[in-house]
Structures are given as C-alpha cells and as structure tokens.
Scaffold this motif. Structure first.
Motif, short mmCIF file in Angstrom:
data_model
loop_
_atom_site.label_atom_id
_atom_site.label_comp_id
_atom_site.label_asym_id
_atom_site.label_seq_id
_atom_site.Cartn_x
_atom_site.Cartn_y
_atom_site.Cartn_z
N PRO A 24 0.92 -1.13 -0.01
CA PRO A 24 0.10 -0.11 0.01
C PRO A 24 0.95 1.23 -0.08
O PRO A 24 0.65 2.16 -0.55
CB PRO A 24 -0.81 -0.15 1.24
N ALA A 25 2.01 1.16 0.69
CA ALA A 25 2.88 2.45 0.89
C ALA A 25 3.24 2.75 -0.66
O ALA A 25 3.39 4.00 -1.18
CB ALA A 25 4.07 2.36 1.87
N ASP A 26 3.61 1.58 -1.47
CA ASP A 26 4.13 1.88 -2.67
C ASP A 26 3.18 2.68 -3.59
O ASP A 26 3.31 3.41 -4.33
CB ASP A 26 4.77 0.80 -3.30
N VAL A 27 1.96 2.07 -3.61
CA VAL A 27 0.90 2.39 -4.29
C VAL A 27 0.47 3.84 -4.01
O VAL A 27 0.40 4.88 -4.90
CB VAL A 27 -0.55 1.62 -4.22
N PHE A 28 0.61 4.07 -2.78
CA PHE A 28 0.15 5.56 -2.13
C PHE A 28 1.20 6.62 -2.84
O PHE A 28 0.75 7.60 -3.22
CB PHE A 28 0.25 5.55 -0.59
N LYS A 29 2.55 6.16 -2.76
CA LYS A 29 3.42 7.02 -3.15
C LYS A 29 3.47 7.09 -4.79
O LYS A 29 3.91 8.26 -5.44
CB LYS A 29 5.05 6.35 -2.92
N GLU A 30 2.93 6.28 -5.55
CA GLU A 30 2.68 6.16 -6.85
C GLU A 30 1.66 7.01 -7.19
O GLU A 30 2.01 8.35 -8.18
CB GLU A 30 2.35 5.12 -7.53
N PHE A 31 0.74 7.53 -6.59
CA PHE A 31 -0.36 8.35 -6.85
C PHE A 31 -0.20 9.78 -6.23
O PHE A 31 -0.62 10.82 -6.61
CB PHE A 31 -1.79 7.84 -6.26
N ASP A 32 0.89 9.78 -5.38
CA ASP A 32 1.15 10.99 -4.72
C ASP A 32 2.09 11.76 -5.62
O ASP A 32 3.25 11.86 -5.38
CB ASP A 32 1.64 10.90 -3.18
N THR A 33 1.85 12.08 -6.89
CA THR A 33 2.62 12.59 -7.79
C THR A 33 3.61 13.71 -7.57
O THR A 33 4.72 13.92 -7.80
CB THR A 33 2.12 12.94 -9.09
N ASP A 34 3.02 14.78 -6.48
CA ASP A 34 3.81 15.84 -6.14
C ASP A 34 4.64 15.73 -4.99
O ASP A 34 5.16 16.73 -4.73
CB ASP A 34 2.82 16.96 -5.82
N GLY A 35 4.60 14.66 -4.37
CA GLY A 35 5.59 14.25 -3.36
C GLY A 35 5.15 15.23 -2.08
O GLY A 35 5.93 15.08 -1.29
N SER A 36 3.75 15.59 -1.91
CA SER A 36 3.48 16.42 -0.82
C SER A 36 2.96 15.23 0.25
O SER A 36 2.69 15.59 1.59
CB SER A 36 2.26 17.13 -1.41
N GLY A 37 2.82 14.21 0.07
CA GLY A 37 2.35 13.35 1.10
C GLY A 37 0.75 13.12 1.31
O GLY A 37 0.28 12.57 2.24
N TYR A 38 0.09 13.86 0.33
CA TYR A 38 -1.59 13.85 0.43
C TYR A 38 -2.05 13.37 -0.87
O TYR A 38 -1.29 13.82 -1.94
CB TYR A 38 -1.82 15.21 0.72
N ILE A 39 -3.18 13.01 -1.00
CA ILE A 39 -3.86 12.52 -2.14
C ILE A 39 -5.27 13.15 -2.17
O ILE A 39 -5.82 13.33 -0.98
CB ILE A 39 -3.98 11.08 -2.53
N SER A 40 -5.98 13.35 -3.11
CA SER A 40 -7.51 13.86 -3.50
C SER A 40 -8.11 12.54 -3.57
O SER A 40 -7.78 11.51 -3.78
CB SER A 40 -7.27 14.74 -4.68
N PHE A 41 -9.62 12.92 -3.44
CA PHE A 41 -10.39 12.12 -3.73
C PHE A 41 -10.25 11.25 -5.00
O PHE A 41 -10.55 9.98 -4.96
CB PHE A 41 -11.89 12.58 -3.53
N GLU A 42 -10.06 12.06 -6.09
CA GLU A 42 -9.87 11.28 -7.28
C GLU A 42 -8.94 10.37 -7.35
O GLU A 42 -8.78 9.24 -8.07
CB GLU A 42 -9.56 12.31 -8.68
N GLU A 43 -7.50 10.68 -6.51
CA GLU A 43 -6.62 9.72 -6.51
C GLU A 43 -6.79 8.38 -5.57
O GLU A 43 -6.40 7.46 -5.92
CB GLU A 43 -5.25 10.49 -5.94
N PHE A 44 -7.42 8.78 -4.56
CA PHE A 44 -8.03 7.93 -3.58
C PHE A 44 -9.06 6.59 -4.37
O PHE A 44 -8.73 5.67 -4.16
CB PHE A 44 -8.93 8.42 -2.58
N ARG A 45 -9.97 7.28 -5.39
CA ARG A 45 -10.75 6.37 -6.13
C ARG A 45 -10.14 5.48 -6.92
O ARG A 45 -10.45 4.41 -7.33
CB ARG A 45 -11.74 7.44 -6.83
N ALA A 46 -8.89 6.06 -7.72
CA ALA A 46 -8.23 5.28 -8.71
C ALA A 46 -7.28 4.29 -7.89
O ALA A 46 -6.85 3.50 -8.54
CB ALA A 46 -7.38 6.32 -9.45
N MET A 47 -6.89 4.74 -6.65
CA MET A 47 -5.90 3.91 -6.15
C MET A 47 -6.46 2.54 -5.48
O MET A 47 -5.71 1.61 -5.41
CB MET A 47 -5.38 4.57 -4.85
N LEU A 48 -7.66 2.42 -4.98
CA LEU A 48 -8.48 1.61 -4.39
C LEU A 48 -8.21 0.17 -5.27
O LEU A 48 -7.94 -0.98 -4.76
CB LEU A 48 -9.71 1.62 -3.91
#
Length: 847
Positions: free
Chosen positions: A105-129
């Motif tokens: 999960p940490a690798d997938v989260f890092k993949e979607f956190d494209t700006d490296g801020s440590g946060y994701i939006s709902f759209e990224e959350f929806r695509a990540m699950l």
C-alpha cells in the motif's frame, strides 16, 4: 416543490453538467458521481447527478461499477474487427490489476502522490483502491474518504489512508471479517445525498436518490411514496423509511442474486423483500462494526503517535545528556581522510574486549555521525564513500526545543567539512595526545592506552609464527604465494556440512498451506512464482472469516476482536497439535463436524449445532490442558532466561570493572619474547585494526610521537620505545637488534642506548628522531642528510646516518625544553626561550 418542478428547474440550470455526463457515459470510464462537484468532495459537496432520462441511464451504469475504472460497454457494442484486440487488452488489464493488487500500500500511495506532498485527493483515492484489489461502489468510496478526512481538508495522508485499509481488510484489518463489495446499497446512496448528515432527506433529495439508484418510478408514485412514509408530515424521511421504499420499488430478486443468495422457487414478493431486508441489515451491521473498529483503531493510533512523540523527546533528551557526558571526557576530530583515504576506514561494530561486552556503542556511533555529518543519511558505521543527503530542513531553529534533532542539522558548524566518523570510538576516552604518520594515526589517553588506525587494506608481511594468517586459513593460494607466506604445510580446514534452514517466508508459506488445505482450497502454484505471495493473494481470500471463527469457537478458543490473520496463527498451532495427539482421522472428522454445524446454522437449527460444538469441545479438552502446560512452561523459561540475562549483564559489568581496575593497577610487567622490552598492546578503532585490548598498568605511557614511517612512545618510567621502518637507523635500536642498524620492527622496542636517562620529551621526523632526557640534554639519531642531526660536518659523497642516540652540544645552552623534527631540518627551544634551528635551508626554512 414537487418532483416535476424540481426536475424542470434542474434541467434548465444544469445543461452543462448533463453534457459532461453524456461524455462520461460514452467514454471507457465508469460513471463518476463527483463530476461537476464543487472542488474536492467533503460534507456538503454532494455530486450533481440530476438530469432526467440521461441521468437515469447513467445511474444504471453506476450500479455495476466495480471500482477499477473499467468500461461497462459490452463486447457486442464493439466492431468485430476490434474483438481480438479488445480481448487482448482485457487480459493485459486483468494481469496489470492482479499485479498491482499485490503491491505494498505504501508503494501504491507513493505512486499516486505525484507531487510528493504526502497527500492525495478523492480522485486519486478512487483510482488507488482498485490497485490494491479493493472493490466498492463510488458512493461508498466517498463515504470512506470522508471518514478518513477528519479535518475536512479534501486531502488525506498515508496514515489517514490506512484507516480505510483497516476498515476494508478482513484479514489483517478489522476484526469482524467485513470486506466491501461493488454493489450499490440504499445506505450508500442515502448517505451521499444526506448533505448535512442529519440522517434525514427532504422530498427533492428523495427524488435524486431514487433517480441515482436507477429506480424507474413516476413522479406521482414518488410523491405518493414520500407522503406515505413521511408519517409525521415533517417533510423529511429517515433511512429506515427510505429503505422500505427501496425494498418495495427495487428489483429484490436481482439484488438477492447479486449477493449470492439462493431464491426459493415459489417465493412471493413479500418473502423476497423480507429476505433482502435481513441480508441488508446484516451487511449494514457488519459495516457499522467495521467502521466503528476503524474509528477505534484511528484513535488508538493517535494515542500511540502522541506517546511516541513524548518517548522520542525523552530519548532525545537522554541522547543530549549522553553527548554532554562524553564531551566532558574529550573527543578527537580528524579532518580529511589522507592522500589515499588511509585514515577513513570503517569504524568497528563495537569496542568490546574479550572480558567485557560494551553496550550502546551503536548509539554512540549514530550520535557522532549526526554531529560530524549533519543532514546526511545515517551511514554511521561507514567511513568511506559519500553519504546521501537529506532534504534541507526548512525551519526556524530558534523556535524548536533542544530535543528536536533537526536543530543540530540546521545550526551545525560541520556543514561542508569533511570530518571523519570513525573517531567516535575515541569519544569519552580522555584522549590527551594524537600523533600522525604518513599512514597511521595514534591516540594516547590519560590512562596510558594507545589506539591506532589507518594503513593499507592488506598486511602481507605478517608471516611470523604468531601472526594472524599463520593461525587462520586464508583460502586457496598458488604454490609461489604459499612459499612466500610460508604456508606450504598448513592444512585447509575441514569442510563442514552445510545446514539448510528454512527461510521465514518458507515457514509462513507452510503454515498458510496447512490452513488452506484444512478448508479444502489448496491448489498448487500454477507457475514458478513466489509461493507465499500466491497463497496469500490467491488462496487465503477463499478461506472465509466466519469459517476460521467457527474453527476457533468449536475448539473453545476466544476469538472476539481478532483479525483473520491472528486467528489463522492460533489455528495453525491447534492443527499441528491436533494431528500429533488425535491423529489425522480425528483432524478430518472435526472439519466434517464444522461443515455440519454451518449447515445447521443456515437452517436455524442452533440447538443441534450447539450440541456438535460441545462434542468437539470435549475432544479438545485434553489438548487445551496440554497447550496450557506448554504456555506455562514457555513463560517460566522466558522469565528465567530474562532474569539470567540481566544477572549476567550485571555480573559481567562488575567482573569487568574489577578486572580493568586490577589490570590498570598491575605493576608486574610482561616482556616480549626477547625479554628486554615491555609488551605493549595497541587497540584498533577500525574494522581492519587489531581487537580492543584491556590496558595494563605496567604498560602505561605518557607521550606518543610519529614520524613518516616510524613512531615512538615514552613509558611512564621514562623509557623510550620505538617501532616501524628502521632504514637510516631512525629507530635507534643498534644495540637491541644485534648490530643491524637498519632493521625494521613491528612492535614497540626499548631504545637501550637511553637506559638510565629518563626521557621527558621526544619527536620524530621523516628519517630521524630526537629525545630530551631528564637533565635537559638533547639526543638525536637517524638519517644525517642536510645536517639535520646537528652533529657537525659530514661527507657529501655517500649517505650518512647515526643509529645510536647521540647528544647534541649547543654552545651557551645547557638545558633544552622542546624539540621538533621536520623532514630535513630540526629545531629546539632552550631553557631561556631561545630558538635553535639546523639542517636544510632551502626556501628559507631555517630563518
């Protein structure tokens, strides 16, 4: 406002949103209920899903959303020419999703956190699950996102994301066995449109919910249903009332089939509604419990995090105090690693002696590294190579407490300085002198201990009978090397039979295999892939949470609040003991009884099921006694081992303390094999150096000097010992070495020419040495080129040297206080402060 008027007003004001929905429906992406929403969804940001028949058709597509973004367009809608390509693409996509589902999960989260801020939006959350193999409807995703986004910022970090994973994971997450599915439930839709979170919706929202669920109901019927269930005429209905509407107007048969429920052949509409209501109640209750557990886990993690911060501050404070105590006892800083990095060796793993194990040296190493290499990734155990850089700290150092390690990184004076990290071994050892030769450094403590480090990577000259390679096998070498190293007669060590130990992954795979076999889901891996990953990813999901729970219950084991993985760990031990004591047949019999219990429970025959549970429990009673006895024995064993460890530690320290004091006070000398020199032990601080030695009182030294390739120490009794390269007689060992004035020696050897003349100061140059004895007399010896010995005129036709310490007579100066030897000249200071220099005058070095 009536439903018809609401639809009319919506159609007139949301043409743009409807156009977007039409594009979404025609694209390969699944329906997005947040398209057109205002910013990131939070409470009060309900997606715009209104828009007549177009919205109805779009909502229908939403009911089959799996959560992976796949298109809901059927194969028949594609051209025949594209059929093969479509199948290939689907296969590739299935393989991709299967591989991504096994990612961390940490690798997938890092993949979607494209700006490296440590946060994701709902759209990224929806695509990540879907990448993690989690399938759920979009409204449920929105609900889970809102649950994680506690501050309502519209973004979540990884710690908040783990809350959603905890609620969705029936294996290692929630302890109720809940796993979300892709079916759109009335509760999901109701909560999505309940913008204010009051648990009630008005007539307009009621219309939108029905429309979003794809329920084909006329305006008149909708109004009739709303008025019927709005029993208090408040203009609102709650969820229980809405659920009754959904059960009445929805396709109950399809909903039951989608959930895998067998439908009686001649069941009436009311019976199907009752069945579906029970199923929904069970789903909602299990989800409610899972979310409650997730919330409890979130609070518990917050408590752990808060306590962790206090512990970190306390630890940092202890480190600060430890550093202050070590600083009081002195430190050694070395800048640069030498011409060939000879002083930049890897630091020892610890500084223990044979009689005492030093604890906490790794902590000292880390603290020292943070001091001399501020802001760099910890490579404290390494001396060579460039350490990786950490991001520059953006902070106000004055606003932080001393407990924050970033203060040191931000304010350190060592930025941009190449300071050695291996001298941490000398931290707190009360070093009073340091001497540097071309290849070796020496440090002398006020207790008389000598530490050495540096040199090249290999010592080929150690061929004496007591050298390391004469007592240890150095591997296969050629005949010539054996002759040079004098190891022709040394036999190689006997080969030991290799012991193959199972890896932790193999042990875990065998454990899970036994559990999977018990429940009848075992299948060999289809190919040469990771066995553990295959069992965890493909077979363990087939083992139901309820089955594992039942297996523990019938064996009389409490399992409340346990995750599936925790229960599997207990069951594996039970299965092993069960087979060992009761046998394989009884083991299979218990499984057959469990299946019978589940069948009886499904038919509501709880009395008979409980009788069978008691039967299995009776079979397991002696096994529980065996396990209780084993647990008690293991606890007693661990307690004894723990007490023995603490006792050994305390006794070891007391023994070491007594031993080192006795050694330091010991006045009985130990001589070298020749019997004329004290045996002096040096300790190394790098990996290639010698082991750490306990200092001996008789060998205590008061000063140390080093030349280019030789060195010397002054013993506490005033004797001078020299060692190293002996060319040009620089060691002054002419009498000691049997008349060979140029002999090398690899251990401190007494300069017998100065016997009876206590040496108070000494120095060493490139090829000569000097000493001042107690009467203030200056003695000098070694290479005589350029007149650096100060012994008068010498012939220039050949190289001259003096191998015997010879007194230097300086007119009008009766006593010498200081002496210094350079490469080709020498200098001394008289008792009156006058300076005398002699030797090579090139470059005006003689003044």
């Amino acid at each position: 406002m009536s439903s018809a008027l609401a639809r009319l007003a919506t159609n007139e004001t949301n043409d743009a949103a409807n156009a977007v929905k039409s594009q979404i429906k025609d694209s390969e992406n699944s329906f997005d209920p947040v398209a057109g929403a205002r910013g990131v969804p939070g409470r009060g940001m309900t997606p715009d899903v209104r828009g007549g028949e177009q919205a109805n058709r779009t909502a229908q597509s939403a009911r089959i959303v799996i959560g992976d973004g796949d298109s809901d367009v059927s194969d028949e809608d594609h051209d025949d020419d594209d059929g093969a390509d479509g199948v290939a693409n689907n296969d590739e996509r299935a393989d991709l999703i299967g591989n991504l589902a096994k990612m961390d999960p940490a690798d997938v989260f890092k993949e979607f956190d494209t700006d490296g801020s440590g946060y994701i939006s709902f759209e990224e959350f929806r695509a990540m699950l879907p990448r993690l193999g989690i399938k759920m409807s979009v409204p449920k995703m929105l609900k889970y996102f809102r649950m994680c986004d506690a501050d309502g910022s519209g973004e979540i970090d990884f710690e908040e994301f783990k809350i959603a994973l905890f609620a969705c994971d029936p294996d290692s997450g929630n302890p109720v066995g809940f796993a979300p599915n892709a079916l759109l439930t009335p509760l999901d839709a109701f909560e999505m449109f309940d913008e204010d979170g009051t648990g009630q919706i008005d007539e307009d929202e009621f219309f939108f919910v029905l429309e979003y669920l794809g329920l084909s109901v006329s305006d008149e019927k909708q109004e009739e249903l709303f008025l019927k269930y709005d029993k208090d005429s408040s203009g609102f209905i709650d969820y229980n009332e809405f659920k009754q509407v959904w059960l009445r107007v929805g396709n109950t048969k399809k909903e039951l089939l989608d959930r895998g429920i067998a439908i009686p052949k001649f069941a009436t509409k009311n019976q199907l509604m009752k069945m579906l209501e029970i199923v929904l109640d069970e789903e909602e209750e299990k989800e409610r419990m899972a979310l409650a557990e997730a919330d409890r886990w979130r609070k518990w993690q917050a408590i752990i995090s808060s306590k962790g911060k206090f512990i970190a501050k306390a630890k940092r404070r202890a480190e600060v105090e430890l550093r202050a105590a070590l600083d009081t006892a002195g430190q050694v800083y070395v800048f640069g690693g030498g011409t060939y990095d000879q002083f930049d060796g890897f630091v020892k793993k610890d500084m223990s002696t044979k009689s005492y194990q030093q604890d906490g040296f790794d902590i000292m190493t880390e603290l020292w590294f943070r001091r001399v290499r501020p802001g760099q990734i910890d490579q404290a155990k390494k001396g060579k190579g460039e350490a990786g850089q950490m991001p520059e700290p953006q902070m106000d150092a004055g606003a932080m407490g001393i407990e924050d390690p970033r203060v040191e990184a931000a304010t350190s004076a060592f930025h941009g300085i190449n300071a050695a990290s291996n001298t941490c071994a000398l931290w707190g050892r009360r070093t009073k002198e340091v001497a540097i030769s071309d290849n070796v450094m020496f440090a002398l403590t006020d207790l008389g201990e000598i530490f050495a480090w540096g040199g090249t990577d290999h010592w080929w000259h150690e061929v004496e009978p007591d050298s390391y390679w004469q007592n240890n096998w150095r591997g296969d070498t050629t005949a010539r090397s054996k002759m040079l190293l004098m190891t022709e007669n040394k036999k190689p060590p006997e080969e030991e039979e290799a012991v193959t130990l199972d890896s932790p992954e193999d042990i875990e795979a065998d454990k899970l295999k036994l559990v999977v076999q018990y429940y009848g889901h075992w299948m060999p891996p289809p190919g040469a892939e990771d066995r553990l990953k295959y069992i965890k990813g493909d077979l363990m999901p087939k083992v139901k949470f309820e089955e594992v729970q039942l297996s523990l219950e019938v064996r009389g084991k409490p399992c409340s609040g346990m995750t599936k993985n925790e229960m599997v760990d207990i069951l594996h031990k039970d299965f092993v003991l069960e087979k060992k004591v009761l046998g394989e047949r009884a083991h299979r019999k218990i499984r057959e009884l469990e299946i019978e219990i589940m069948q009886l429970m499904s038919k509501k025959r709880t009395t008979m099921a409980n009788k069978i549970k008691l039967e299995v429990n009776d079979m397991w009673r002696p096994l529980k006694e065996i396990q209780a006895e084993e647990i008690a024995q293991e606890y007693a064993k661990n307690t004894i081992e723990r007490q023995a460890k603490y006792t050994k530690l305390e006794e070891g320290y007391e023994k070491w303390f007594s031993h080192i004091n006795k050694s330091r006070e010991g006045a009985l000398p130990i001589f070298t094999p020749r019997g004329n020199s004290y045996k002096m032990e040096f300790s190394g601080i790098t990996e290639r150096g010698t082991e750490v030695k306990t200092p001996r009182g008789y060998a205590s030294c008061v000063s140390i000097v080093a030349g280019s390739n030789h060195a010397g120490v002054i013993h506490q009794n005033g004797q001078l010992y020299m060692w190293g390269m002996g060319i040009s007689g620089r060691l002054g060992l002419d009498d000691t070495e049997g008349g060979n004035p140029r002999a090398d020696t690899n251990r401190p050897t007494l300069v017998q020419a100065l016997q009876g003349k206590p040496v108070i100061r000494a120095d060493a140059g490139y090829s000569h040495s000097a000493a001042i004895v107690s009467g203030g007399e200056l003695y000098i010896w070694g290479g005589a080129s350029s007149g650096k010995l100060g012994l008068g005129k010498l012939t220039s036709n050949q190289e001259c040297y003096c191998s015997v310490p010879t007194r230097v007579i300086i007119p009008k100066c009766r006593k010498i206080r200081r002496v210094s030897c350079g490469a080709n000249h020498s200098a001394c200071i008289g008792s009156g402060g006058e300076l005398y220099v002699w030797g090579c005058g090139d470059g005006g070095r003689l003044g």
